[in-house]
Write a protein that holds these residues in place. Structure first.
Motif, mmCIF file in Angstrom:
data_model
loop_
_atom_site.group_PDB
_atom_site.id
_atom_site.type_symbol
_atom_site.label_atom_id
_atom_site.label_comp_id
_atom_site.label_asym_id
_atom_site.label_seq_id
_atom_site.Cartn_x
_atom_site.Cartn_y
_atom_site.Cartn_z
ATOM 1 N N PRO A 146 17.301 4.307 59.032
ATOM 2 C CA PRO A 146 17.921 2.971 58.928
ATOM 3 C C PRO A 146 16.975 1.964 58.287
ATOM 4 C CG PRO A 146 18.342 3.933 61.078
ATOM 5 C CD PRO A 146 17.352 4.835 60.398
ATOM 6 N N MET A 147 17.523 1.049 57.503
ATOM 7 C CA MET A 147 16.715 0.096 56.753
ATOM 8 C C MET A 147 15.893 -0.809 57.673
ATOM 9 S SD MET A 147 17.913 -2.443 53.658
ATOM 10 C CE MET A 147 18.674 -3.673 54.733
ATOM 11 N N GLU A 148 16.456 -1.230 58.778
ATOM 12 C CA GLU A 148 15.722 -2.079 59.706
ATOM 13 C C GLU A 148 14.489 -1.368 60.243
ATOM 14 O OE1 GLU A 148 18.055 -3.819 62.790
ATOM 15 O OE2 GLU A 148 19.731 -4.304 61.458
ATOM 16 N N ASP A 149 14.616 -0.075 60.530
ATOM 17 C CA ASP A 149 13.463 0.697 60.996
ATOM 18 C C ASP A 149 12.393 0.783 59.919
ATOM 19 O OD1 ASP A 149 14.924 1.008 63.266
ATOM 20 O OD2 ASP A 149 15.317 3.149 63.016
ATOM 21 N N ALA A 150 12.825 0.978 58.664
ATOM 22 C CA ALA A 150 11.874 1.060 57.557
ATOM 23 C C ALA A 150 11.117 -0.253 57.379
ATOM 24 C CB ALA A 150 12.594 1.443 56.271
ATOM 25 N N GLN A 151 11.810 -1.377 57.507
ATOM 26 C CA GLN A 151 11.162 -2.689 57.382
ATOM 27 C C GLN A 151 10.111 -2.894 58.462
ATOM 28 O OE1 GLN A 151 14.750 -5.057 57.475
ATOM 29 N NE2 GLN A 151 14.745 -5.361 55.239
ATOM 30 N N ASP A 165 8.963 -10.417 45.556
ATOM 31 C CA ASP A 165 9.674 -9.779 46.648
ATOM 32 C C ASP A 165 11.175 -9.946 46.475
ATOM 33 O OD1 ASP A 165 7.268 -9.076 47.774
ATOM 34 O OD2 ASP A 165 7.142 -10.913 48.989
ATOM 35 N N PHE A 166 11.894 -9.086 47.151
ATOM 36 C CA PHE A 166 13.352 -9.179 47.200
ATOM 37 C C PHE A 166 13.771 -9.690 48.583
ATOM 38 C CE2 PHE A 166 15.488 -6.220 43.843
ATOM 39 C CZ PHE A 166 15.350 -7.237 42.908
ATOM 40 N N THR A 167 13.266 -10.845 48.962
ATOM 41 C CA THR A 167 13.589 -11.375 50.287
ATOM 42 C C THR A 167 14.965 -12.018 50.323
ATOM 43 O OG1 THR A 167 12.382 -13.388 49.692
ATOM 44 C CG2 THR A 167 11.182 -11.711 50.946
ATOM 45 N N GLU A 168 15.439 -12.485 49.182
ATOM 46 C CA GLU A 168 16.754 -13.124 49.130
ATOM 47 C C GLU A 168 17.789 -12.179 48.496
ATOM 48 O OE1 GLU A 168 16.334 -16.809 47.125
ATOM 49 O OE2 GLU A 168 14.954 -17.662 48.609
ATOM 50 N N TRP A 169 17.723 -10.953 48.922
ATOM 51 C CA TRP A 169 18.573 -9.945 48.302
ATOM 52 C C TRP A 169 20.051 -10.089 48.685
ATOM 53 C CZ3 TRP A 169 21.059 -6.928 51.879
ATOM 54 C CH2 TRP A 169 20.494 -6.855 53.165
ATOM 55 N N CYS A 211 6.122 -3.057 57.840
ATOM 56 C CA CYS A 211 5.714 -4.447 58.079
ATOM 57 C C CYS A 211 6.030 -5.345 56.881
ATOM 58 C CB CYS A 211 4.225 -4.526 58.409
ATOM 59 S SG CYS A 211 3.714 -3.489 59.784
ATOM 60 N N ILE A 212 7.262 -5.274 56.397
ATOM 61 C CA ILE A 212 7.640 -6.056 55.213
ATOM 62 C C ILE A 212 8.689 -7.115 55.544
ATOM 63 C CG2 ILE A 212 7.052 -4.227 53.575
ATOM 64 C CD1 ILE A 212 9.992 -3.468 53.468
ATOM 65 N N GLY A 213 8.963 -7.338 56.811
ATOM 66 C CA GLY A 213 9.921 -8.361 57.206
ATOM 67 C C GLY A 213 11.312 -8.073 56.681
ATOM 68 N N SER A 214 11.896 -9.059 55.987
ATOM 69 C CA SER A 214 13.246 -8.898 55.443
ATOM 70 C C SER A 214 13.243 -8.400 54.001
ATOM 71 C CB SER A 214 14.002 -10.231 55.502
ATOM 72 O OG SER A 214 13.330 -11.222 54.719
ATOM 73 N N ASN A 215 12.081 -8.028 53.489
ATOM 74 C CA ASN A 215 11.953 -7.581 52.106
ATOM 75 C C ASN A 215 12.554 -6.181 51.934
ATOM 76 O OD1 ASN A 215 11.245 -7.687 49.428
ATOM 77 N ND2 ASN A 215 9.146 -7.019 49.765
ATOM 78 N N ILE A 216 12.934 -5.845 50.696
ATOM 79 C CA ILE A 216 13.440 -4.512 50.371
ATOM 80 C C ILE A 216 12.738 -4.017 49.112
ATOM 81 C CG2 ILE A 216 15.702 -4.912 51.421
ATOM 82 C CD1 ILE A 216 16.811 -5.361 48.572
ATOM 83 N N THR A 217 12.904 -2.727 48.839
ATOM 84 C CA THR A 217 12.292 -2.130 47.644
ATOM 85 C C THR A 217 13.126 -2.364 46.402
ATOM 86 O OG1 THR A 217 11.286 -0.416 49.003
ATOM 87 C CG2 THR A 217 11.425 0.015 46.640
ATOM 88 N N GLY A 218 14.440 -2.274 46.549
ATOM 89 C CA GLY A 218 15.310 -2.416 45.387
ATOM 90 C C GLY A 218 16.766 -2.464 45.781
ATOM 91 N N ILE A 219 17.614 -2.525 44.767
ATOM 92 C CA ILE A 219 19.067 -2.586 44.961
ATOM 93 C C ILE A 219 19.709 -1.458 44.159
ATOM 94 C CG2 ILE A 219 21.151 -3.946 44.562
ATOM 95 C CD1 ILE A 219 19.498 -6.449 44.977
ATOM 96 N N ALA A 220 20.535 -0.673 44.845
ATOM 97 C CA ALA A 220 21.271 0.418 44.201
ATOM 98 C C ALA A 220 22.642 -0.082 43.761
ATOM 99 C CB ALA A 220 21.421 1.588 45.161
ATOM 100 N N ILE A 221 23.105 0.418 42.624
ATOM 101 C CA ILE A 221 24.357 -0.042 42.031
ATOM 102 C C ILE A 221 25.274 1.146 41.758
ATOM 103 C CG2 ILE A 221 25.394 -1.170 40.018
ATOM 104 C CD1 ILE A 221 22.766 -2.737 39.758
ATOM 105 N N LYS A 222 26.536 0.952 42.064
ATOM 106 C CA LYS A 222 27.565 1.932 41.704
ATOM 107 C C LYS A 222 28.393 1.369 40.566
ATOM 108 C CE LYS A 222 31.471 4.584 43.510
ATOM 109 N NZ LYS A 222 32.320 4.881 44.693
ATOM 110 N N CYS A 255 0.342 -0.675 57.721
ATOM 111 C CA CYS A 255 0.608 -1.981 57.151
ATOM 112 C C CYS A 255 -0.628 -2.477 56.422
ATOM 113 C CB CYS A 255 0.983 -2.969 58.252
ATOM 114 S SG CYS A 255 2.483 -2.507 59.138
ATOM 115 N N HIS A 256 -0.436 -2.964 55.221
ATOM 116 C CA HIS A 256 -1.547 -3.365 54.366
ATOM 117 C C HIS A 256 -2.254 -4.612 54.911
ATOM 118 C CE1 HIS A 256 -3.923 -4.107 50.796
ATOM 119 N NE2 HIS A 256 -3.468 -5.357 50.774
#
Length: 415
Positions: free
Chosen positions: A207-212, A74-78, A216-227, A173-174
């Motif tokens: 919004p990301m908070e709504d998606a979480q 998981d990416f909980t400590e993103w 039902c993934i808590g503070s997890n995210i799918t990935g990180i975008a980079i510029k 939610c799984h």
């Protein structure tokens, strides 16, 4: 003085009334061919420049230059990871996202697409999405308000308008060893993204908070975008970022998904330049025929010049100027002026043609933009003009050399 005299006589030969009919016809066709070739080349290269500009300003300003997605963890400590990534040389900014697939339903119409959860403040650092949103929707794009932003193409497909409520079906939610029904949620359309291209048919943001909460993934995210500071070094940069994370991650860059567009533009630009230069060359070498005929017509004038003491270099210079003025300079100037004018107005001209014919040349659901762009670069115009002059000069050399070797007695005996 000699050069001035050669130019004056060459000018009189070029635009005088003593040319034969066939010589005048070939000269006109040669000039027209050069004009048309240069105009087409300038317009074509300007269109390619326009496509490259739109690729840089639209696609590369909206899509992430690079993405990191976890393999098994998981990416909980993103949040801590973002600071590490942004310290990598060449990284401008990084932002989290959540990507998932859903079905958007409005009335009797249903559309499947990928929905992205973003943090508007962090997303503004890596993307120019906010500049493509109509009205003030980006400022009002807040969590816990059941809001969504979608692309113009999706709006057209589903016949939506601002303020409409749409239904989205997403996986529940799984839960292990359970088969659950899909989850239906209602979201209000508060903004429309219009990038004028294929992205209009694939953009949907919440919004990301709504998606979480929805997933039902808590503070997890799918990935990180980079510029990236230099988008064209994204492949190398994303590898360096992956090493910094010390995690097993999938690495993606825009070059893998949209890079073919840039390579296609460069390839087409090269093909256009080579093919049109060949056409210009053919048109310029028609000058050879014109000058050979002119040398035969001007035998008497050449003999008279010889009698007055004209040297081989003077005769040669006269016919070189003759060829340049007859086709090279006139055709090149006319082609440059006409081509540059059309290239400056190309987008407007194409839009007028589309309205008159009812045919849309570039479809937004196929191409990355839905209009024909154009950007005139002075350097390209200068190179094209100088190439044409150089080819005209080369084409004028052999007939001018032949004229300089014509003997007065032989010329007069053939009259």
């Amino acid at each position: 003085m000699i050069n001035g005299l050669a130019f004056f006589i060459g000018f009189r030969f070029s635009y005088g009334k003593s040319q034969s009919g066939i010589a005048s016809l070939i000269a006109i066709l040669s000039t027209f061919g050069i004009t048309l070739s240069i105009a087409v080349l300038i317009i074509s290269l300007s269109a390619m420049n326009g496509f490259e500009r739109e690729l840089n300003q639209r696609i590369l300003s909206v899509v992430p230059h690079g993405e990191l997605e976890p393999v098994n963890q998981d990416f909980t400590e993103w949040i801590a990871l973002l600071s590490k990534i942004e310290k990598v040389s060449g990284v401008v900014a990084a932002a989290p996202y959540i990507r998932f697939t859903g079905l958007i339903e409005h009335g009797s119409k249903v559309l499947a697409l990928q929905i992205k959860g973003i943090d508007p403040k962090l997303e503004s650092r890596v993307s120019a999405l906010s500049s493509y949103v109509k009205r003030e929707a980006w400022k009002n794009f807040l969590p816990n308000k059941h809001q969504i932003l979608v692309g113009q193409g999706i709006v057209n497909s589903l016949s939506l308008k601002l303020g409409d409520w749409i239904t989205i079906m997403i996986p529940s939610c799984h839960m292990e060893d359970q088969i659950l029904h899909p989850k239906y949620i209602r979201l209000q359309l508060i903004g429309i993204l219009n990038v004028n291209g294929i992205l209009n048919h694939s953009l949907a943001y919440i919004p990301m908070e709504d998606a979480q909460k929805l997933l039902c993934i808590g503070s997890n995210i799918t990935g990180i975008a980079i510029k990236a500071k230099n988008p064209f070094e994204a492949d190398l940069l994303i590898r360096q970022v992956g090493e910094v994370t010390n995690l097993y991650v999938y690495l993606h860059s825009w070059i893998g998904t949209y890079g073919y567009m840039y390579h296609d533009i460069q390839m087409i630009r090269t093909i256009i330049y080579l093919s049109i230069v060949l056409v210009i060359g053919i048109a310029c070498f028609n000058i050879v025929s014109t000058l050979i005929i002119a040398v035969q017509d001007k035998r008497r004038q050449i003999a008279i010049l010889r009698t007055f003491g004209a040297t081989n270099s003077l005769i040669r210079s006269i016919f070189i100027w003759y060829g340049l003025l007859l086709g090279g300079v006139l055709g090149s100037l006319a082609g440059t002026i006409i081509g540059s004018f059309i290239a400056f107005k190309l987008t407007s001209i194409v839009k007028i043609i589309e309205k008159l014919t009812g045919c849309h040349f570039l479809s937004g659901d196929v191409y990355f933009i839905d209009f024909l762009p154009s950007e005139v670069k002075i350097f390209d115009v200068a190179i094209i003009f100088m190439t044409s002059i150089a080819l005209s000069l080369l084409a004028s050399w052999y007939p001018a050399r032949k004229a300089s070797r014509l003997l007065p007695a032989k010329a007069l005996s053939l009259q």
